[in-house]
Every structure is written in C-alpha cells, then in structure tokens.
Design a protein around this motif. Structure first.
Motif, PDB file in Angstrom:
ATOM      1  N   SER A 112       0.836  -1.199   0.000  1.00  0.00           N
ATOM      2  CA  SER A 112       0.000   0.000   0.000  1.00  0.00           C
ATOM      3  C   SER A 112       0.870   1.249   0.000  1.00  0.00           C
ATOM      4  CB  SER A 112      -0.927   0.008   1.218  1.00  0.00           C
ATOM      5  OG  SER A 112      -1.620   1.245   1.302  1.00  0.00           O
ATOM      6  N   LEU A 113       0.693   2.078  -1.021  1.00  0.00           N
ATOM      7  CA  LEU A 113       1.457   3.323  -1.090  1.00  0.00           C
ATOM      8  C   LEU A 113       1.111   4.236   0.080  1.00  0.00           C
ATOM      9  CD1 LEU A 113       3.455   5.047  -2.737  1.00  0.00           C
ATOM     10  CD2 LEU A 113       1.494   5.967  -3.994  1.00  0.00           C
ATOM     11  N   THR A 146      12.205   2.022   1.141  1.00  0.00           N
ATOM     12  CA  THR A 146      10.956   1.315   0.865  1.00  0.00           C
ATOM     13  C   THR A 146      11.029   0.511  -0.428  1.00  0.00           C
ATOM     14  OG1 THR A 146      10.055   3.282  -0.263  1.00  0.00           O
ATOM     15  CG2 THR A 146       9.477   2.992   2.068  1.00  0.00           C
ATOM     16  N   ALA A 147      10.194  -0.526  -0.468  1.00  0.00           N
ATOM     17  CA  ALA A 147       9.995  -1.326  -1.676  1.00  0.00           C
ATOM     18  C   ALA A 147       8.488  -1.566  -1.786  1.00  0.00           C
ATOM     19  CB  ALA A 147      10.760  -2.641  -1.608  1.00  0.00           C
ATOM     20  N   TRP A 148       7.897  -1.055  -2.839  1.00  0.00           N
ATOM     21  CA  TRP A 148       6.447  -1.095  -3.024  1.00  0.00           C
ATOM     22  C   TRP A 148       6.076  -2.167  -4.042  1.00  0.00           C
ATOM     23  CZ3 TRP A 148       3.402   2.768  -6.475  1.00  0.00           C
ATOM     24  CH2 TRP A 148       2.024   2.511  -6.367  1.00  0.00           C
ATOM     25  N   ILE A 149       5.395  -3.208  -3.571  1.00  0.00           N
ATOM     26  CA  ILE A 149       4.880  -4.237  -4.466  1.00  0.00           C
ATOM     27  C   ILE A 149       3.497  -3.797  -4.916  1.00  0.00           C
ATOM     28  CG2 ILE A 149       4.289  -6.676  -4.699  1.00  0.00           C
ATOM     29  CD1 ILE A 149       6.191  -7.233  -2.407  1.00  0.00           C
ATOM     30  N   LYS A 150       3.405  -3.283  -6.106  1.00  0.00           N
ATOM     31  CA  LYS A 150       2.148  -2.726  -6.593  1.00  0.00           C
ATOM     32  C   LYS A 150       1.350  -3.778  -7.345  1.00  0.00           C
ATOM     33  CE  LYS A 150       0.098   0.876  -9.444  1.00  0.00           C
ATOM     34  NZ  LYS A 150       0.313   2.014 -10.375  1.00  0.00           N
ATOM     35  N   GLY A 151       0.182  -4.106  -6.802  1.00  0.00           N
ATOM     36  CA  GLY A 151      -0.761  -4.984  -7.479  1.00  0.00           C
ATOM     37  C   GLY A 151      -2.032  -4.218  -7.800  1.00  0.00           C
ATOM     38  N   ARG A 152      -3.136  -4.941  -7.895  1.00  0.00           N
ATOM     39  CA  ARG A 152      -4.427  -4.302  -8.131  1.00  0.00           C
ATOM     40  C   ARG A 152      -4.879  -3.613  -6.854  1.00  0.00           C
ATOM     41  NH1 ARG A 152      -7.834  -9.370 -10.082  1.00  0.00           N
ATOM     42  NH2 ARG A 152      -6.543 -10.301  -8.437  1.00  0.00           N
TER      43      ARG A 152
END
Length: 259
Positions: free
Chosen positions: A204-205, A219-225
């Motif tokens: 979550s951003l 940070t490392a942002w795993i962006k999904g739907r």
C-alpha cells in the motif's frame, strides 16, 4: 525516500520490515480482488457497488466486534469476515438468506487456498532474506496474526511482530513503523540502527510506503491491483515488480548468498 540507488534495493540495509496482508499473501493485490473472485467462483455475481459496500462493512465489523479469536488461523478469520459480508448482502436483499448456509465456507476456502499459494511463492524469498537480515512484521490485523503466521509456517522468518490490534497503533500512523525500527534494533549488532538502514516492504502506497518514508526508512512497493482507480494510477520510485526482485537484489549485494 524510496530507493536511494535504483539498481540496489538492499545496499546499506541492516534490517527489514514486512507488511503482511496484500504483500506476502496476495502478490500485492488488494484483498478485495481475491474475495470478489471467490464470489464469482461460487456463482454469486454481485453488483460492484454492493460488493464494495459489503466488503467495507465486513472490515469495520471485524475491527469493532470481538469475533476473531487470537487462535484463529486465516481460514477461521475468513469465515468470520464472509459471514459479516454475507449478512450485509442478505439484509440489503442482494442475496437470499440461504447464502448464509454454505457460502461462508466456500468463500473462505477459496481465499485460504489463494493465500496458501501466494505464501508458497513468497516463502523462498523470505527464507533467503531472513538468513541475511533480521526481519520484523508490521501489520494492521485483528489480534490473530501470530496464529496466521504459524499456520502458514511463516513465523520462523520474523524476529518480532508489531500488530495494530495489540499495540494500539494502526497504519498509516508512522508510529507503528517506528515501533518496527525499535524492534529491529534489538537484533542488530554494532552501531544503533537508523531508519535509513531499514527497508519497509509493503503493498500500500498510502499505508506502508509513504508513512515509512516519512520517518526516514527505505521502501519497496509491491504494486498490485488496488482498491481505487487512483491507487491503480499511482506511481512511486520504490516500486518493484514482485518479492522476487528482492531476491535478485540480495544476490547482487551479497553474491555469496546461497540460492
């Protein structure tokens, strides 16, 4: 802060904070998408607005009512959540009362299997990272995260768990990440641990990435739907394609790490 070096996520990192829901158990997708798929698989086709209202109702119900027990695993949690959602749908005449007979089990079973598959994919990454870095979990959850982690055999990877229902702080409050940094400091040697030496991994951003960056963490942002169109359109320098990106970077920063 994001990643100070776009080619190296883990350079200079001495500890890692992981989010749980959405990050480890659904490949970055907001859990509403998996639950919506569960309804479809069970033959319950819902209007989008009704589904979203039921989802929000279920979340709030679990947050304000002591229906989830500390010993509940993820399947038991999802049974409680699905019963809450389905009760709203029945009360609002979207589904008939018969939906409460067998749908909770069908939906919970689908969601449990989905989480089990995602956790299975994430396991080797967590294993490799935990061998090199102390890791803690920071999660908004219902008081049963320890049981969920134990059931999925994930507890071995985290030195400590900071759970919102236990500590009384919820994301996006940055304080919950400060608690994570403090917990990590107990497991590092040498100089005191600075936030800049901690990597926060989340899906979550707004709830993970920006609050963590506000206290100085990488940070490392795993962006999904995402939950909203705005979330789907958002971009950020810390975005990575999957947890596997961390494993690739681990071997780059620590070439002697076993694969």
């Amino acid at each position: 802060m994001g990643n100070t070096d776009s080619n190296s996520i883990l350079a200079g990192i001495r500890g890692i904070i992981f989010d749980y829901g959405g990050t480890i158990d659904s490949r970055g997708d907001h859990w509403s998408h998996i639950i919506r798929d569960a309804y479809s698989a069970a033959g319950a086709i819902l209007p989008e607005e009704a589904f979203r209202e039921a989802y929000v109702y279920g979340e709030r119900y679990l947050a304000t009512n002591p229906v989830v027990k500390p010993t509940d695993n993820f399947h038991a949690l999802m049974i409680a959540k699905m019963r809450a959602e389905l009760s709203w749908l029945v009360d609002n005449k979207i589904l008939s009362a018969e939906a409460l007979d067998d749908l909770p089990e069908k939906l919970a079973g689908y969601c449990y299997d989905a989480a089990l598959n995602a956790v299975g994919e994430a396991r080797h990454v967590l294993e490799a990272l935990s061998e090199r870095y102390p890791m803690v979990l920071v999660s908004n959850f219902y008081g049963n995260i320890a049981s969920v982690l134990a059931d999925f055999r994930l507890d071995r990877y985290f030195r400590s768990v900071i759970e919102s229902a236990v500590v009384g702080v919820r994301k996006p409050d940055p304080q919950i990440f400060r608690l994570g940094v403090e917990a990590l400091a107990e497991f590092t040697s040498g100089a005191p641990l600075a936030p800049e030496q901690v990597l926060v991994v989340g899906d979550s951003l707004s709830k993970d990435i920006l609050p963590a960056e506000s206290i100085g963490c990488r940070t490392a942002w795993i962006k999904g739907r995402g939950w909203t169109a705005a979330e789907d359109a958002a971009e950020h320098p810390s975005r990575i394609s999957s947890l596997e990106s961390l494993l690739i970077d681990l071997h780059s920063v620590n070439p002697n790490t076993s694969r």
